[in-house]
Enzyme design. Structure first.
Site, short mmCIF file in Angstrom:
data_model
loop_
_atom_site.label_atom_id
_atom_site.label_comp_id
_atom_site.label_asym_id
_atom_site.label_seq_id
_atom_site.Cartn_x
_atom_site.Cartn_y
_atom_site.Cartn_z
N GLY A 55 4.02 9.60 -8.92
CA GLY A 55 4.16 10.65 -7.92
C GLY A 55 4.14 10.01 -6.55
O GLY A 55 3.19 9.33 -6.21
N HIS A 56 5.22 10.13 -5.81
CA HIS A 56 5.27 9.55 -4.47
C HIS A 56 5.28 10.68 -3.45
O HIS A 56 6.07 11.61 -3.58
CB HIS A 56 6.55 8.72 -4.28
N LYS B 24 2.61 3.58 -1.95
CA LYS B 24 3.83 2.75 -1.85
C LYS B 24 4.98 3.51 -1.21
O LYS B 24 5.79 2.94 -0.49
CB LYS B 24 4.27 2.28 -3.26
N ASP C 213 -1.10 4.53 -7.16
CA ASP C 213 -1.44 5.43 -6.05
C ASP C 213 -1.82 4.69 -4.78
O ASP C 213 -2.65 5.15 -4.00
CB ASP C 213 -2.61 6.37 -6.45
N GLN D 272 3.51 3.09 -10.27
CA GLN D 272 2.17 2.70 -10.75
C GLN D 272 1.74 1.39 -10.09
O GLN D 272 2.34 0.98 -9.11
CB GLN D 272 2.14 2.57 -12.28
#
Ligand code: IMP
Length: 428
Positions: free
Chosen positions: A40-41, A16, A13, A228
């Site tokens: 999750g991006h 990125k 988180d 991650q």
């Protein structure tokens, strides 16, 4: 021959997605190489906010080729949902998305196993997985006999493989207690559902290893998008409180098939503080008003599971370790604006273990649990910085803070982010 990697240096988180999105402009191909829909991006594009789990963030630029490589574990339903969601909002998803036929597929039994088996780990503490079937799928990959790769969905014996595996899994599930609420698996139903997924994904499926090798050897510029963070790496992270893939830089080659010799730049992403979701030790955690302040200001709630993230001070011992592990060239410091109201900011520069000062990151989780962080206190800047666009314009104390992080980690800071929008990014 050039490839750039973007990897998280903490527990995930680190934002990125935003850096990948910015770097995408200078690359021809963007590659996801490990993890799955546990990631999750968040990408803000054209004034709209998109949440991506599996599709690389490069998808918003039609000239960029996106690749989901073989090291990823695929939940087809979630991938199809993502593709359809993007198309519905006008994003082109066609030949510009390739998915490896080597990627392992997540099945309903993996979700069930994640739910049943993440009860406790060492010291009775649960890993606190995202319950997306990631660990069980990787376990079957390594175990081989119960594994199905995307390419297998198009083979004549696919129905038989499902029948064999569901029989084996049902036998295991039958030994669980009635209170575990297990629904036994229906092979015919699963086959029909996955045959449907296979049809929908067919046009994207390819030998991405061959494609990436051809591309990099012919001078295409590749961008590897880590999911991650390095401290969640299965081999080098805070085991067993980790994810099941190589989420540090070491995963790039195994996950994509592209040898490390092609990698010319590694960008390590850090938050200006630290967060962690799920169980496991976190030496600089602030389970107090400061942690809550950071959580509120940084909106530190999981993109995938919505869980509140645990928040704490920047841990330079941990990041120095992961920067070296990942062969990081430069740092991108994200969410600096979140710290703007604090009168003082602490940075962990070393640990104390059994009365001794140590500068290395312990390899055993029980030792990490026992360390006492040694902090250095830096003055805050107490003015909002989200509207600033140049590092030179940052308050002196913010610049001092960045310099100190860089010095402690041993890498230069190249990018500083002060808000979610692309414009809120400063380059050295
Ligand atoms: P799993 O990847 O679902 O097996 O979860 C294992 C551990 O990794 C848990 O502590 C999760 O909270 C953490 N984790 C997995 N994916 C992410 C992520 O994208 N960001 C932060 N933590 C993650």
């Amino acid at each position: 021959m050039a490839a750039t990697c973007v990897i998280g240096l903490q527990w995930g988180d680190e934002a990125k997605g935003k850096i990948v999105d910015i770097l995408t402009e200078r690359h021809d191909i963007v590659v996801r190489y490990q993890g799955g829909a546990n990631a999750g991006h968040t990408v803000v594009y054209g004034g709209q906010t998109f949440k991506l789990s599996l599709v690389p963030s490069g998808i918003f630029r039609p000239q960029v080729q996106c690749v989901i490589a073989g090291g990823v574990v695929l939940n087809p339903a979630s991938l199809i949902g993502e593709i359809e969601g993007l198309k519905a909002r006008g994003v082109k998803v066609g030949e510009n998305l390739l998915i490896s036929d080597r990627a392992h597929v997540i099945f309903p039994w993996h979700f069930e196993e994640d739910r049943l088996l993440d009860v406790q780990c060492t010291s009775g503490e649960a890993i606190g997985t995202t319950l997306r079937g990631i660990g069980p799928c990787y376990r079957d990959k390594v175990g081989r006999s119960h594994a199905i790769r995307l390419g297998d969905l198009y083979r004549d014996n696919f129905r038989d493989r499902i029948a064999q595996i569901t029989a084996a899994k049902n036998q295991i599930f039958s030994s669980f207690k009635a209170s575990d609420n297990i629904k036994l698996l229906d092979a015919a139903k699963i086959h029909a559902e996955y045959a449907g997924f296979a049809e929908k994904l067919k046009s994207h499926v390819a030998d991405t290893t061959a494609f990436l090798l051809d591309s990099v050897e012919s001078g295409k510029r590749l961008l590897f998008e880590g999911a991650q963070g390095s401290l969640l790496d299965i081999d080098h992270g805070t085991f067993p409180f980790v994810t099941s893939s190589n989420s540090s830089g070491v995963g790039v080659s195994s996950g994509s098939g592209v040898p490390g010799r092609h990698i010319t730049k590694v960008v390590g992403i850090v938050k200006a503080y630290t967060t962690r979701v799920g169980g496991g030790p976190f030496p600089t955690e602030q389970d107090n008003a400061t942690g809550q302040h950071i959580r509120d200001r940084g909106n530190e709630y999981g993109t995938v599971t919505k869980r509140p993230r645990r928040c704490g001070w920047f841990d330079a011992v941990a990041v120095r370790y992961t920067a070296r592990l990942g062969g990081v060239d430069v740092l991108a410091v994200m969410l600096l604006d979140v710290l703007s109201q604090l009168p003082e900011i602490e940075v962990c520069t070393a640990y104390e273990l059994d009365g001794r000062r140590i500068a290395h990151f312990p390899s055993h989780v029980d030792d990490l649990r026992r360390v006492r962080p040694i902090y250095e206190t830096l003055p805050g800047w107490q003015t909002e910085i989200s509207d600033l666009r140049r590092i030179a314009d940052l308050p002196a104390n913010a610049r001092k803070y960045l310099d100190r992080l860089s010095q402690l980690v041993g890498r230069p800071v190249e990018v500083v982010s002060v808000g979610p929008d692309r414009e809120q990014t400063m380059f050295v």
